[in-house]
Design an enzyme around this catalytic site. Structure first.
Site, short mmCIF file in Angstrom:
data_model
loop_
_atom_site.label_atom_id
_atom_site.label_comp_id
_atom_site.label_asym_id
_atom_site.label_seq_id
_atom_site.Cartn_x
_atom_site.Cartn_y
_atom_site.Cartn_z
N GLU A 181 0.84 -1.20 0.00
CA GLU A 181 0.00 0.00 0.00
C GLU A 181 0.88 1.25 0.00
OE1 GLU A 181 -2.51 0.26 3.46
OE2 GLU A 181 -3.11 2.33 3.03
N ASP A 192 -1.43 -1.07 5.54
CA ASP A 192 -1.32 -0.51 6.89
C ASP A 192 -2.32 -1.17 7.83
OD1 ASP A 192 0.66 1.18 6.10
OD2 ASP A 192 -0.70 2.86 5.66
N ASP A 210 -4.60 -0.06 9.57
CA ASP A 210 -5.70 0.84 9.89
C ASP A 210 -6.90 0.52 8.99
OD1 ASP A 210 -5.00 1.79 7.42
OD2 ASP A 210 -4.15 3.67 8.13
N ASP A 220 -8.16 2.06 6.40
CA ASP A 220 -7.89 2.14 4.96
C ASP A 220 -7.14 0.90 4.48
OD1 ASP A 220 -9.14 4.35 4.20
OD2 ASP A 220 -7.33 5.61 3.93
#
Ligand code: 0RA
Length: 653
Positions: free
Chosen positions: A438, A511, A513, A515
């Protein structure tokens, strides 16, 4: 102990010892699958009793002591003395290999069981087994044990502790079998709640009107312990369930017929989606790899719908027939075959091999579909299906053009497309790994930190397209996916060919998180929809970057989950610094290597699809276009894209 036992018995026990010597031969493996197979073997007998019209209720209970209890309210296993063996029929059934088959033959027309090995195999692989029979107002019981022979030190498998005995009076009817898998046989003897519950539910759909009660007494919350499944609609209810979160465009099309000893049962329901989901079964056993019944079914669908399309003039004389794919777009189907002597093929025995099944299955389905299509009250539905297929054909043609275009473009623009990819120098696909990373900044660190001999890096800019809402031509037009497809080398969809795979491991690195979770879900959906074998053959992994770094002086510890943090802090001691990584981009190349890339120490989660129906449903819920089910799901599971939505297994990498 059993000292009243005759010579015939010794032979019986030797049979069970053979099972212990080679459990894999009888139950496939001594892993999770083999362990749970014990349950299904016993449940099969209860289902046979229900299928023959004698039992209406079956219970499966996971007990606190690690045993499993299966009951039915049928006739009860016969208790009289078996003329050949000189012991009760109960004892024969649970100690004599293959007694099930020899014992019955005519009664069990479509006897289930993947291996069909019989209850005695379960006994042989159990620490103990207790059988209760309730019959003619009497309660009988017999206990079997696998214990060590004090003289020889060898294990005597599944021997009766005493003959079958009447232990009381009762008004109940039926059979109860309770067994505890032997820890000396199985790698892990823990029964998995979800796995058992889902299969019980599936069996309830496949056995219309039979009440199944699943109980897990080990669960903390009493409200969650018991659940009942009983479907009067059978397969029709099954397809409706599979389509819960999709927009359906027809009612289920259901039919059932027998011919030449073959039982055909089908339920079809169309949705407005673009995917095809066919779940096939033989004698209650899933056949995820299809086989002759499924092939016959598909051929019948293509033929019956094309004939109909011509009859109503949707296809003109000059028009080509539509393809099977066109008619299967948006189709959810459960395809069931009752087969007398099923031959299961394939690596996981998930494919029906009997060649005689195909023509009969096809003929029955063709006839039944024609009857359905000719019925006046089905004209609206039938036309919607044909319209959808005509549209699918148009899009297929457009996609073919787009693909050709993409291919030509690829050839022309090969350099810029693969330009984002930093390939590895090694040429052995077996060893090579592709990291899909990413973001450009993490991609940059990964390029510098990797071992370029076998690790390739493909950075993704922003969020890739959510493929669940797109058709193939749009997916192919998307640059991020084109890079992935080009990098993997396998092609996509119908043209997918695993033998061209250039990387043994495809590792998604995003990541930790929301997203990152979303990107991961999109990529998994893409693989699930268009490169399914990549997942089922175990090539897809999720890289787990650390969440924290705890450091003091030259001592550095990384933590991959919150639970590990306190211990790390204790280990490093006073005066530590704590860094919480919010993204991969915060790590420099060396740190990224140490924590995430280096095979020696990194965390990888292998993505597997344990249960195709469940995976399908979850992908639809999470990525499809109905908002309400997604909201419900997300609020039920706060961490919505947990990787275990895909049943991952942590591997030593
Ligand atoms: C009648 C005859 C036979 C078996 C059964 C009933 C019977 C077996 C099981 C196993 C679990 N539950 C059951 N309920 C009934 C023996 C003859 C035959 O095998 O068909």
């Amino acid at each position: 102990m059993a000292n009243s036992y005759s010579a015939a018995d010794i032979q019986v026990l030797e049979g069970l010892d053979a099972v212990r010597m080679r459990p894999g031969m009888y139950i496939g493996s001594t892993g999770t699958r083999g362990l749970h197979h014990l349950i299904w073997e016993i449940v099969d007998n209860a289902i046979d009793e229900a299928a023959n019209g004698y039992a209406t209720e079956i219970t499966v209970t996971l007990k606190k002591d690690g045993s499993c209890e299966v009951t039915d309210n049928g006739r009860g296993v016969p208790v009289d003395i078996h003329p050949q063996f000189g012991v009760s029929a109960v004892e024969v059934v649970y100690t004599q290999l293959h007694a099930g088959g020899k014992f019955s033959d005519k009664n069990y027309a479509y006897s289930g069981g993947l291996h069909g090995v019989g209850a005695s195999v379960v006994n042989a692989l159990s620490e103990w087994m207790v059988v209760d029979v309730y019959q003619n107002y009497a309660h009988y019981q017999q206990r079997f044990e696998s214990s060590t022979d004090p003289k020889t030190g060898k294990i005597l498998s599944g021997h009766p502790v005493a003959p079958l005995a009447k232990i009381g009076n009762t008004r109940k009817r039926g059979t109860q079998v309770c067994f505890k898998p032997d820890a000396r046989v199985f790698e892990d003897t823990h029964f998995q709640t979800d796995l058992v519950r889902r299969r019980v539910r599936e069996l309830a759909y496949l056995n219309r009107g039979v009440k199944f009660v699943f109980t897990d007494e080990r669960l903390k919350d009493p409200a969650e312990r018991t659940i009942e499944y009983c479907y009067e609609g059978g397969l029709a209810d099954f397809v409706k369930y599979l389509n819960t979160d999709k927009n359906v465009i027809t009612e289920p099309i259901v039919f059932e017929a027998s011919r030449d000893g073959l039982l055909v049962r089908v339920a079809i329901q169309y949705t407005d989606s673009y995917t095809e989901s066919i779940y096939s079964f033989v004698n209650n056993v899933p056949t995820p790899e299809g086989g002759t019944h499924e092939t016959g079914f598909k051929a019948a669908v293509t033929k019956a719908f094309n004939d109909y399309a011509r009859r109503i003039g949707a296809l003109k004389e000059k028009d080509n027939n539509l393809t099977g794919d066109d008619f299967r777009e948006g189709m959810t189907a459960v395809v069931y075959a009752g087969v007398k002597n099923p031959q299961f093929e394939g690596q996981t025995k998930g494919k029906l091999g009997n060649t005689e099944v195909r023509p009969v299955y096809e003929a029955v389905c063709s006839e039944q579909l024609s009857i359905y299509l000719d019925d006046l009250k089905h004209q609206d539905a039938a036309q919607r299906i044909v319209e959808k297929a005509v549209k699918a054909a148009r899009v297929r043609e457009a996609a073919r053009k787009a693909r050709n275009l993409a291919r030509q473009k690829n050839e022309l623009e090969a350099a810029p497309l693969v330009g984002k990819l930093s390939s590895c120098t090694g040429r052995n696909p077996e060893l090579n790994e592709l990291f899909i990373v990413e973001g450009d900044s993490a991609g940059g660190s990964a390029k510098q930190g990797r071992d370029r001999r076998f690790q390739a890096i493909l950075p993704l800019r922003g969020k890739p397209l959510n493929v669940e809402k797109k058709r193939l031509d749009q997916v192919l037009a998307n640059e991020e996916f084109r890079s992935i497809i080009t990098a993997l080398g396998t092609g996509i969809g119908e043209e997918f060919d695993l033998t061209h795979l250039k990387y043994n491991r495809v590792i998604i690195l995003s990541d930790a998180d929301q997203d990152g979770a979303h990107i991961r879900a999109i990529l998994l959906t893409f693989f699930f929809r268009y490169m399914r074998d990549l997942v089922t053959e175990g090539h897809v992994y999720i890289g787990m970057p650390p969440l924290y770094k705890v450091a003091k002086g030259n001592k550095t510890l990384y933590c991959y989950d919150d639970n590990a943090l306190p211990a790390a802090i204790r280990e490093v001691g006073r005066g530590y610094t704590l860094q919480r990584y919010k993204g991969l981009g915060e790590m420099n190349p060396e740190q990224l290597w140490d924590t995430t890339l280096n095979p020696d120490g990194r965390r990888l989660v292998q993505v597997t699809i344990e249960d195709l129906a469940e995976a399908e449903r979850r992908v639809t819920i999470l990525m499809g276009d109905k908002v309400e089910p997604r909201k419900a799901y997300i609020s039920a599971f706060a961490n919505f894209n947990r990787v275990d939505d895909f049943k991952p297994v942590t591997v030593e990498a």
